[in-house]
Write a protein that holds these residues in place. Structure first.
Motif, short mmCIF file in Angstrom:
data_model
loop_
_atom_site.label_atom_id
_atom_site.label_comp_id
_atom_site.label_asym_id
_atom_site.label_seq_id
_atom_site.Cartn_x
_atom_site.Cartn_y
_atom_site.Cartn_z
N LEU A 225 0.77 -1.56 -0.10
CA LEU A 225 0.06 0.00 0.01
C LEU A 225 0.61 1.56 0.00
O LEU A 225 0.39 2.19 -0.39
CB LEU A 225 -0.96 -0.05 0.92
N LYS A 226 2.31 1.39 0.44
CA LYS A 226 2.67 2.22 1.22
C LYS A 226 3.30 2.77 -1.12
O LYS A 226 3.69 3.94 -1.54
CB LYS A 226 4.53 1.57 1.11
N LEU A 227 3.09 1.70 -2.00
CA LEU A 227 3.41 1.95 -3.15
C LEU A 227 2.85 2.98 -3.73
O LEU A 227 2.73 4.24 -4.76
CB LEU A 227 3.92 0.48 -4.02
N LEU A 228 1.50 2.74 -3.42
CA LEU A 228 0.33 3.22 -3.85
C LEU A 228 0.37 5.02 -2.92
O LEU A 228 0.24 6.10 -3.72
CB LEU A 228 -1.11 2.90 -3.52
N VAL A 229 0.33 5.08 -1.87
CA VAL A 229 -0.18 6.20 -0.96
C VAL A 229 1.33 7.24 -1.70
O VAL A 229 1.43 8.54 -1.67
CB VAL A 229 0.54 6.00 0.50
N LYS A 230 2.79 6.45 -1.57
CA LYS A 230 4.16 7.77 -1.63
C LYS A 230 4.16 8.11 -3.66
O LYS A 230 4.51 9.01 -3.43
CB LYS A 230 5.04 7.07 -1.74
N ASN A 231 2.66 6.99 -4.52
CA ASN A 231 2.29 7.59 -6.23
C ASN A 231 1.70 8.93 -6.06
O ASN A 231 0.62 8.75 -6.41
CB ASN A 231 2.39 6.37 -6.64
N LYS A 232 2.53 9.97 -5.99
CA LYS A 232 2.12 11.01 -6.05
C LYS A 232 1.31 10.89 -7.34
O LYS A 232 -0.16 11.70 -7.81
CB LYS A 232 2.91 12.04 -5.81
N PRO A 233 1.92 10.85 -8.62
CA PRO A 233 1.05 11.03 -10.31
C PRO A 233 -0.48 10.14 -10.22
O PRO A 233 -1.30 10.29 -10.72
CB PRO A 233 2.05 10.11 -10.60
N MET A 234 0.21 8.62 -9.20
CA MET A 234 -1.55 7.64 -9.28
C MET A 234 -2.45 8.22 -9.03
O MET A 234 -3.67 8.06 -9.21
CB MET A 234 -0.70 6.38 -8.44
N LEU A 235 -2.84 9.22 -7.36
CA LEU A 235 -3.44 10.00 -6.51
C LEU A 235 -3.83 11.20 -7.05
O LEU A 235 -5.14 10.93 -7.28
CB LEU A 235 -2.33 10.50 -4.86
N MET A 236 -3.03 11.40 -8.04
CA MET A 236 -3.91 12.29 -8.77
C MET A 236 -4.97 11.95 -9.82
O MET A 236 -5.98 13.03 -10.49
CB MET A 236 -2.89 13.58 -9.25
N LEU A 237 -4.25 11.06 -10.49
CA LEU A 237 -4.85 10.27 -11.80
C LEU A 237 -6.13 9.84 -10.73
O LEU A 237 -7.51 9.81 -11.66
CB LEU A 237 -3.90 9.37 -12.78
N MET A 238 -6.02 9.44 -10.19
CA MET A 238 -6.99 8.68 -9.74
C MET A 238 -8.16 9.85 -9.03
O MET A 238 -9.33 9.85 -9.49
CB MET A 238 -6.48 8.23 -8.37
#
Length: 450
Positions: A225-238
């Motif tokens: 889950l840290k791979l997701l939480v720290k992935n800023k581009p993925m969070l912005m895309l979501m």
């Protein structure tokens, strides 16, 4: 970059694209007709429907990432992701049939029935769709071909849109109308969904391969889950993708109400749907070239911006002539296809970013995140539509008050505008440009050579 990376064969891409047919059949059916079916056919209040949509998404908040991680850590002779698709597809198809079946039950048992069936459907959708989307970066390493693959997937999605938005009502009537018509139509969609996903799994057979000799890495939820939480581009895309989906889901949920109670022209539903659909089809073959020229981030941002224009026009004049309505919805169908399609094409870039930044890929987890936000936006759109219609006193199958009419118009055109504005803000913080992605791919290649 176009010649350096391994590419999938065209025939395999074509077979894999059938997943877009299977995935979007249920998506468009639920988004466009489920709320209407539950209130006007099954006889359930809109407030109950809104609660159902909201609760199911809380469940998805836990099950979607778990499914993504399970797919990432699956190791079998059939691959990582294909077993889930193959075995889950018939279950999903059967639940689609149950979703549009209206058995004769007491009012309380009707509520129990829709909760059990809809939540089961949502779980089955998770089991099948997340592995399906996770296969995209597995099929090809080439950035340009990944966009082509997504365009093929979404092209199959337009076939789904045709089957649902244009053919649904005529076929329901041809099958006997009412409860019987919807049940038969639901069974048909369930069968098509199952077959489409099986063809999709066939297309990914050569690429979804596990090294059975390699030691299996145990699943560590906190670490993954840290791979997701720290992935800023993925969070912005979501966020950007989720608000776009919410915009479309809200107007889709009240679409039938708009034509039935505001315009008194249910006959226009398939005609307007055709205008939206065929305008979107024109955009699909242009998408890979446009994304290559302008960059995915910039193209996504302007796609969201210009999607607002036809919505505002119709918000200001909801009872405009049929010509204006068809024209504005065709423009919307063309432009809104850009962000709705690009989100899936940008997903592999976020996976590559995670590998570049943290040294570990998580295609299943990233796909599950976007799949969850897709379902979440769809459910919140349905919840907003059902909740606010109930709030102003909507009662099915009778003449509506001015307050209800105004609310339908706002939900059909105004609420989507707010969703696209939120998407614009989020995408401004998405940091993967063409130049940045070239750097990421170059450094990843150098690591692999080393």
């Amino acid at each position: 970059m176009e010649t350096k990376y391994a590419k999938a064969k065209f025939l395999d891409v074509f077979k894999y694209s059938f997943g877009g047919l299977g995935s979007n059949l249920a998506f468009f059916l639920v988004m466009s007709y489920l709320t209407f079916f539950y209130t006007d056919i099954f006889g359930i209040s809109s407030m109950v429907v809104s609660g159902l949509m909201l609760i199911s998404r809380f469940i998805d908040a836990f099950t979607d990432p778990i499914m993504g991680m399970m797919g990432d850590h699956t190791r079998s002779k059939m691959g990582k992701y294909r077993p889930w698709i193959i075995w889950g597809a018939p279950v999903l198809g059967f639940l689609i049939f149950l979703l549009f079946t209206a058995p004769d039950l007491s009012p309380n048992m009707k509520v129990v029935y829709v909760y059990v069936v809809y939540i089961a459907y949502s779980l089955a959708s998770t089991v099948v769709n997340i592995p399906y989307h996770s296969l995209t970066p597995v099929m090809s390493q080439d950035p340009y071909q990944r966009t082509v693959i997504v365009s093929w997937k979404q092209g199959m999605g337009t076939v789904s849109q045709f089957i649902i938005t244009i053919m649904a009502l005529p076929l329901v009537e041809a099958f006997g109308g009412g409860k019987q018509g919807w049940a038969i139509y639901g069974a048909l969609i369930g069968i098509l969904t199952t077959a489409a996903f099986w063809i999709c799994a066939w297309g990914g057979k050569k690429y979804d391969v596990c090294d059975m000799e390699k030691e299996r890495v145990p699943m560590n939820m906190a670490k993954d889950l840290k791979l997701l939480v720290k992935n800023k581009p993925m969070l912005m895309l979501m966020i950007a993708f989720g608000t776009d989906v919410l915009a479309n889901a809200t107007y889709s949920a009240v679409n039938m109400y708009y034509f039935k109670y505001v315009l008194n022209r249910v006959d226009l539903v398939p005609k307007v749907a055709s205008a939206i659909l065929f305008a979107g089809i024109i955009l699909l073959p242009l998408l890979p070239a446009l994304s290559k020229v302008f960059g995915k981030k910039r193209l996504y941002w302007f796609g969201s911006l210009f999607s607002i224009v036809p919505l505002v026009v119709m918000w200001m004049k909801p009872t405009a002539s049929v010509t204006i309505l068809m024209s504005m919805m065709a423009v919307f169908g063309f432009i809104s296809r850009i962000p709705s399609n690009l989100g899936w094409a940008m997903l592999p870039e976020c996976s590559d970013y995670g590998e570049w930044k943290f040294g570990q890929r998580a295609d299943g987890l990233m796909s599950s995140s976007l799949t969850f936000i897709n379902k979440f936006g769809m459910a919140i759109g349905g919840f907003i539509a059902s909740f606010f219609l109930g709030l102003v006193g909507f009662v099915a199958n009778q003449e509506q008050t001015p307050q209800v009419i105004n609310m339908i118009v706002f939900l059909r055109f105004g609420m989507p505008v707010l969703g696209y504005i939120a998407s614009l803000i989020s995408m401004a913080f998405y940091e993967i440009t063409n130049e940045k992605y070239s750097q990421i791919r170059t450094e990843l290649d150098e690591r692999k050579k080393g």
